[in-house]
Motif scaffolding. Sequence first.
Motif, PDB file in Angstrom:
ATOM      1  N   LYS A 156       0.809  -1.214   0.000  1.00  0.00           N
ATOM      2  CA  LYS A 156       0.000   0.000   0.000  1.00  0.00           C
ATOM      3  C   LYS A 156       0.849   1.275   0.000  1.00  0.00           C
ATOM      4  O   LYS A 156       2.073   1.226   0.020  1.00  0.00           O
ATOM      5  CB  LYS A 156      -0.954  -0.030   1.195  1.00  0.00           C
ATOM      6  N   ASN A 211      -1.463  -4.986  -1.275  1.00  0.00           N
ATOM      7  CA  ASN A 211      -2.321  -4.050  -1.987  1.00  0.00           C
ATOM      8  C   ASN A 211      -3.369  -4.828  -2.791  1.00  0.00           C
ATOM      9  O   ASN A 211      -3.030  -5.535  -3.735  1.00  0.00           O
ATOM     10  CB  ASN A 211      -1.464  -3.193  -2.922  1.00  0.00           C
ATOM     11  N   VAL A 260      -4.758   1.969  -0.229  1.00  0.00           N
ATOM     12  CA  VAL A 260      -4.326   1.623  -1.589  1.00  0.00           C
ATOM     13  C   VAL A 260      -3.780   2.885  -2.266  1.00  0.00           C
ATOM     14  O   VAL A 260      -4.381   3.952  -2.183  1.00  0.00           O
ATOM     15  CB  VAL A 260      -5.507   1.044  -2.403  1.00  0.00           C
TER      16      VAL A 260
END
Length: 507
Positions: free
Chosen positions: A33, A40, A174
Amino acid sequence: MARAALMDFDEALERFEPVIGLEVHVELNTKTKMFSPAPNPAHAEFHGAEPNTLVAPVDLGLPGSLPVVNGKAVRYSISLGLALGCSIAESSRFARKNYFYPDLAKNYQISQYDEPIAYEGSVEVELENGRVFQVAIERAHMEEDAGKLTHVGGATGRIQGAEYSLVDYNRAGVPLVEIVTKPIVGAGADAPALARAYVATIRDIVLALGVSEARMERGNLRCDANVSLRPRGQEQFGTRTETKNVNSMRSIERAVRYEIQRQAAILADGGTITQETRHWHEDTGTTSPGRPKSDADDYRYFPEPDLLPVVPEPALIEELRAALPEPPAARRRRLKAEWGFTDLDFQGVVNAGLLAEVAATVAAGATPAAARKWWTGELTRIANARGEDPAALAEPAQVAELAALVDEGVLTDRLARQVLEGVIAGEGSPREIVDARGLAVVSDDGALVAAIDQALAAQPDVLAKIRDGKVQAAGAVIGAVMKAMQGKADAARVRELVLERASGGEG
């Protein structure tokens, strides 16, 4: 919810000039992330993970946890900024955008405010009618995504009427790049089509760079569409609405068109437009009010105290600039020449927003003609019936495998359409579906001859008619054989065998 009054689109354009602005959010496909080591979910490896399994203390805003910038996400952001024709800031800073929402555990979002990583760019966008726009980019800035709420118990899937809500923090943190255009004026009746074509161009750029999966149905690429109207001849912009998170090319065009018609009806009736966010409803083709639109002051931005400014080395910027792929316009010209498509065929692919899918299918081994045929034909037909984008139905590699099975003679087009239905239903790869459903073409001449003999026994005069020059009489036998073989015979081969019987006698 009562449907809003709408003005005829052409009348709306006669009385008012639309001004649009587009904010495209691109989820980067780094393995971790933006500010934490958590996996992610925008990376293909982690898509579809169970809720709340891809989280770290930073994503949840736990006390004592500190953000660390993802260096690869910064590189991706610079590459994207360069591909958009932007200048890259010598120094950019992260800021805290303060607001409360249940899926934002920290009660603020780490974003960029007055010092974005990229600014002042331009993208060339070509419409179906040949009109070309230079869309000015105001900024492209880095930020983190929020989590995702699921509202349970209501009829619409929205918070109104829901019994309770569930929050999934997998998406929190994200890495995102938000690309913001300057106000786009002068498009007139082409404004809805321009919005769609612009997002398609951004998607092409993102895919060429390889920085995102860019799957709109998964939220990897989302668009907020700002629309306002001003009376013809007026300089001052009207009050805008922002339709949030529209997640298909088709819906972007429809949402902009709807807002033009809705706002025109209100203004013509002497009303005023409320500055607000709006929700797009795919099923009804309408928007509905969200919340009053906040201005920057309402978010109480201030510099993120836990992160240093981002100061990219000039050598890094030049390295990334040298690695940029072709601009979309140049790539389109090259692909058209390589594929040997007519202007009409190629424009059909572009207008459908399927250039990336066709190119990827060709790269996976299909002929350009086969790739175009399946994407703009059967897949588009099914997608339109479902109100979805064709790209959401199948992967390019699956389409290439399907085309290969047809080329190999394993499938007829009719059988291939059945296999495609299985692919869309998630039954596996085309070859797996052929095996599981038993859909392969019957290539055993013995089996075909047996079926032909049975058909001829029911129509004994056919051979004589063929021998007398009435070749079209073979059609009745071919049809009977195809029916008996449940469509699993090659009609061309059946025809050859029937004609051989006619020329060589019954023996």
